[in-house]
Scaffold this motif. Structure first.
Motif: not given
Length: 292
Positions: A131, A135, A142, A144
């Motif tokens: 995932e 991304a 990004t 995360w």
């Protein structure tokens, strides 16, 4: 049917270069190498990095697609790996196929000093890895934080040549990994589920295909939207034992709906031991027929 081949990263480039050039000239559709820090009983012999090998291969080939079989979170972080993938896709002018898997036990899972994870946790980590990698490769900047990985403003500029990102070919035999393939994959690759004899192995492959079809249906994914790859040499008999045997195995894979098969460059001994003359015979005499 498209036909690919694995060239293990166990030879110096002075030898390996010819092999990558040869499979490109022969007309194979894709060529792969293993993404490990060391592999099984070959860990004490020569072994080279997959991404450096594929980048070098990209510079001496012109048409064949190039891939990892398969990259895993055993020793890779999505933020750093995304930079390598982007560079390889650029050098190859958009010829990358990114094989991804959960990672097994063995040298890769131990060499960095971490604990060996049980299967459930390996799949948990793989889900997060996939995932986050997806991304970062799709969007620049990004951030995360998960149970296994974190990223802060991870960049992907200039992005992949292939848009929106390089194709993911997701290795999956179990239901959770299959769901990841259904969600993120442009391709699915399997080794089947074992078997001491050839017919038992093929029966296991057929069962695996049926399970994957069920997962795709449950996820609402068009079964024709994913390419299907089978690693023929997970069988108990090396696929290049003879040219006729190889042709027979390709035919059996086609009957089960596979769009792609993968064999291995024969080695002198141990894993994938075989005769390079058989490979040359298949490539020059049978490849056009099998691919047609």
């Amino acid at each position: 049917m498209r036909i690919g081949i694995v060239i293990l990263p166990d030879q110096r480039w002075s030898v390996a270069r010819h092999r990558w050039q040869q499979v490109d000239e022969w007309g194979f559709d894709h060529a792969w190498t293993y993404d490990h820090l060391g592999w099984r009983d070959l860990v004490d012999g020569p072994w080279f990095d997959s991404m450096a090998t594929l980048t070098a291969a990209a510079t001496v080939t012109s048409r064949i697609r190039l891939g990892t079989l398969v990259a895993s979170p055993n020793f890779r972080h999505p933020a750093a790996f995304a930079r390598q993938v982007t560079a390889l896709d650029d050098v190859s002018d958009g010829r990358v196929l990114l094989g991804l898997g959960a990672g097994g036990i063995g040298f890769d899972s131990a060499v960095l000093g971490g604990e060996t994870l049980p299967p459930r946790q390996r799949v948990d980590r793989f889900a997060e890895f996939t995932e986050l990698l997806d991304a970062i490769l799709r969007e620049d900047g990004t951030t995360w934080r998960g149970d296994w990985f974190a990223a802060v403003d991870a960049r992907n500029n200039p992005g992949c040549v292939q848009q929106p990102r390089v194709p993911f070919v997701v290795a999956a035999n179990g239901p959770r990994s299959m769901r990841l393939a259904a969600r993120y994959g442009q391709g699915w690759v399997t080794i089947g589920v074992g078997g001491d004899d050839l017919d038992t192995w093929w029966a296991g492959v057929a069962e695996t295909v049926a399970r994957f079809d069920s997962v795709l249906a449950a996820q609402g994914r068009d079964p024709d939207a994913l390419d299907r790859y089978l690693s023929l040499d997970a069988a108990p008999v090396f696929s290049l034992s003879s040219a006729q045997f190889f042709a027979d195995q390709v035919g059996r894979a086609a009957e089960l709906g596979f769009t792609d098969v993968i064999t291995h460059w024969p080695r002198e001994s141990s894993w994938y031991a075989g005769d390079e003359a058989v490979l040359a015979d298949v490539a020059t005499r049978l490849l056009p027929q099998l691919r047609g």
